[in-house]
Enzyme design. Sequence first.
Site, short mmCIF file in Angstrom:
data_model
loop_
_atom_site.label_atom_id
_atom_site.label_comp_id
_atom_site.label_asym_id
_atom_site.label_seq_id
_atom_site.Cartn_x
_atom_site.Cartn_y
_atom_site.Cartn_z
N HIS A 141 0.81 -1.22 0.00
CA HIS A 141 0.00 0.00 0.00
C HIS A 141 0.85 1.27 0.00
O HIS A 141 0.40 2.31 -0.49
CB HIS A 141 -0.93 0.02 1.22
CG HIS A 141 -1.95 -1.08 1.18
ND1 HIS A 141 -2.69 -1.44 2.29
CD2 HIS A 141 -2.36 -1.91 0.18
CE1 HIS A 141 -3.51 -2.44 1.98
NE2 HIS A 141 -3.32 -2.74 0.70
N PHE A 379 -1.03 -8.35 4.54
CA PHE A 379 0.31 -7.75 4.49
C PHE A 379 0.34 -6.41 3.77
O PHE A 379 1.31 -6.09 3.07
CB PHE A 379 1.30 -8.74 3.83
CG PHE A 379 1.08 -10.16 4.29
CD1 PHE A 379 1.35 -10.51 5.61
CD2 PHE A 379 0.54 -11.10 3.45
CE1 PHE A 379 1.10 -11.79 6.06
CE2 PHE A 379 0.30 -12.39 3.89
CZ PHE A 379 0.58 -12.74 5.20
N CYS A 380 -0.69 -5.61 3.96
CA CYS A 380 -0.77 -4.27 3.33
C CYS A 380 -0.55 -4.36 1.83
O CYS A 380 0.07 -3.47 1.22
CB CYS A 380 0.23 -3.32 3.98
SG CYS A 380 -0.15 -2.88 5.68
N ALA A 381 -1.05 -5.44 1.24
CA ALA A 381 -0.99 -5.61 -0.22
C ALA A 381 -2.30 -6.27 -0.65
O ALA A 381 -2.31 -7.31 -1.31
CB ALA A 381 0.21 -6.44 -0.63
#
Length: 446
Positions: A141, A379-381
């Site tokens: 992100h 995982f911020c993806a």
Amino acid sequence: MIATESTAARAARTSEPAAMMDATAPGPLARLVDAGLEVPVLGGRLVRHVNLDTAASAPAFTAVAAHVAEVLPYYASVHRGTGYPSQQTTALVEAARATVARHVGARDDDLVVFTRNTTDALNLLAAAVPGDTVVLDLEHHANLLPWREGARRVVVARPTIAETLEVLDTELARCPAALLTVTGASNVTGEVLPIERLAALAHAHGARLAVDAAQLLPHRRVSLEASGIDYLAFSGHKAYAPFGAGALVGRADWLDAAPAHLAGGGAVETVSLDRVAWKQGAARHEAGTPNVVGIAAIARALVELERLGDAARDEHEAALAERLHSGLAAQRGVRVVRGFDDASDRLGIATIELERGSVGLLAAALGAEYGISVRAGRFCAHPFFERVASRANGLRASLGAGSSADDVDRFLAALSKLLADGPAHAYDRGPEGWHPLVDDRPRPVF
């Protein structure tokens, strides 16, 4: 001939990690401040902590912690103080700037701007781009969200790197862009992208290349000049310098023309009530008192990475990554998430999903019952994970310079037992995720 029992067979029979019986198994490459840390597990025992969450944040090198302790007595104001400590603090910051530039192979006219972290660095760059930005959907992100305020075009990566390069080429040819920005290595899969080929592709279409090196830099040496990267962003907290600083390194013209990242003292030449003359160079974006400790820590961490040597780091990680992936391949009901079928290079990162059961519960039990730190989630993806995974969340194990074969073996053994028998204690799921229903682990008082 007398038959001999293999190390792996003996480990399985005795429940001991195979690495404890194999003198050739890789140990830690570097000493980190958490070396030998013991943590409580449910039931009252203490065990050696196994940190397989370094992709999120890595503990400091002991050399970094010692350096911070050494320079702290000299901490003072930067750039304008006349006292001896202030002069030494100023010299420390500017020497760190030179160290960062050297380590990442910056060109002579590149700027090194100190930031809070990679996210901060990429937000700074996003405000400086004079045109469209093309980005892949596989980004963290930090390299996906900052571009939303401008003209962002997202390209969905294909099953292979070769096909992904083709669609990027097509997109950049279809409509001009000022910037192509990509991750150096995926924080979900560890797969390393071909940076030099991406730089050549971007430049062929008149675009510049920015690289989110948050994951890549702690594991691999990167050179802007040699690879053709125009901008590089990274964080200290993933590079064994968790003291709250990061950096953006790259070409000066866009940064000199951009609005000051922060409005305040230190970023200005002159100020009146109706006019401000902003500085050029790194100072334009470093208003206020800098994070001297974080900056000093980053520089010392990069020196330590250089001291360890590129070859030694590659060999250490490759051996542990092979041990980890081979062990995961032998686990039933486990799938390792991949982004590209043809990725030949990957960091010591493995994200798994389960055929059944909760990875959140599994991660909680690994920590509470075995003293093993991993990470569960997306995982911020989120867009990338949703595209390549079949379950809502995954579990990630990540290796670093302080990792050992024993760490890998303890994780694999605990994972196997939990998959076969389930947790030994009861857990509940709350707003922050899974946690033991009864948690008797003492907490330190700081």
